[in-house]
Design a protein around this motif. Structure first.
Motif, PDB file in Angstrom:
ATOM      1  N   GLU A 172       0.020 -38.386  31.697  1.00  0.00           N
ATOM      2  CA  GLU A 172      -1.161 -39.248  31.762  1.00  0.00           C
ATOM      3  C   GLU A 172      -1.666 -39.467  30.353  1.00  0.00           C
ATOM      4  N   TYR A 173      -1.929 -40.705  30.024  1.00  0.00           N
ATOM      5  CA  TYR A 173      -2.411 -41.082  28.705  1.00  0.00           C
ATOM      6  C   TYR A 173      -3.908 -41.321  28.790  1.00  0.00           C
ATOM      7  N   ASP A 174      -4.675 -40.500  28.084  1.00  0.00           N
ATOM      8  CA  ASP A 174      -6.130 -40.613  28.071  1.00  0.00           C
ATOM      9  C   ASP A 174      -6.536 -41.130  26.698  1.00  0.00           C
ATOM     10  N   PRO A 175      -7.121 -42.317  26.620  1.00  0.00           N
ATOM     11  CA  PRO A 175      -7.441 -42.906  25.317  1.00  0.00           C
ATOM     12  C   PRO A 175      -8.493 -42.115  24.546  1.00  0.00           C
TER      13      PRO A 175
ATOM     14  N   PRO B 291      -3.691 -48.096  35.739  1.00  0.00           N
ATOM     15  CA  PRO B 291      -4.891 -47.260  35.617  1.00  0.00           C
ATOM     16  C   PRO B 291      -4.957 -46.229  36.746  1.00  0.00           C
ATOM     17  N   SER B 292      -5.436 -45.046  36.426  1.00  0.00           N
ATOM     18  CA  SER B 292      -5.503 -43.946  37.391  1.00  0.00           C
ATOM     19  C   SER B 292      -6.237 -44.311  38.664  1.00  0.00           C
ATOM     20  N   ASP B 293      -7.335 -45.039  38.533  1.00  0.00           N
ATOM     21  CA  ASP B 293      -8.134 -45.352  39.718  1.00  0.00           C
ATOM     22  C   ASP B 293      -7.446 -46.339  40.650  1.00  0.00           C
TER      23      ASP B 293
ATOM     24  N   VAL C 199      -9.219 -46.358  29.666  1.00  0.00           N
ATOM     25  CA  VAL C 199      -9.227 -45.532  30.877  1.00  0.00           C
ATOM     26  C   VAL C 199      -7.921 -44.734  30.901  1.00  0.00           C
ATOM     27  N   PRO C 200      -7.902 -43.596  31.604  1.00  0.00           N
ATOM     28  CA  PRO C 200      -6.651 -42.838  31.733  1.00  0.00           C
ATOM     29  C   PRO C 200      -5.593 -43.655  32.488  1.00  0.00           C
ATOM     30  N   VAL C 201      -4.367 -43.567  32.005  1.00  0.00           N
ATOM     31  CA  VAL C 201      -3.250 -44.308  32.595  1.00  0.00           C
ATOM     32  C   VAL C 201      -2.084 -43.343  32.809  1.00  0.00           C
ATOM     33  N   PRO C 202      -1.707 -43.109  34.053  1.00  0.00           N
ATOM     34  CA  PRO C 202      -0.552 -42.249  34.299  1.00  0.00           C
ATOM     35  C   PRO C 202       0.769 -43.007  34.143  1.00  0.00           C
ATOM     36  N   LEU C 203       1.751 -42.290  33.664  1.00  0.00           N
ATOM     37  CA  LEU C 203       3.130 -42.773  33.627  1.00  0.00           C
ATOM     38  C   LEU C 203       3.804 -42.104  34.816  1.00  0.00           C
TER      39      LEU C 203
END
Length: 60
Positions: free
Chosen positions: A50-53, A36-38, A21-25
């Motif tokens: 934001e890291y999007d796998p 996780p973004s959500d 899932v996308p993960v913002p720093l």
């Protein structure tokens, strides 16, 4: 939370790859964090990246 940007970047990338899932720093109060973004909702944080796998190739 971490005071070291490179450590937070590594954690964000690994978390995104693990959960897929996308993960913002983000930064808040001088520290860096990832989640996780959500789960971030509309918190009062500064999103740095934001890291999007799904944007990266297969894991090694």
């Amino acid at each position: 939370m971490s005071h070291e940007l490179s450590l937070a970047q590594s954690h964000a990338f690994q978390l995104a790859r693990t959960l897929m899932v996308p993960v913002p720093l983000f930064q808040v109060d001088g520290e860096f964090g990832v989640m996780p973004s959500d789960e971030l909702d509309d918190a009062d944080v500064v999103v740095i990246d934001e890291y999007d796998p799904h944007e990266y190739g297969p894991a090694h």
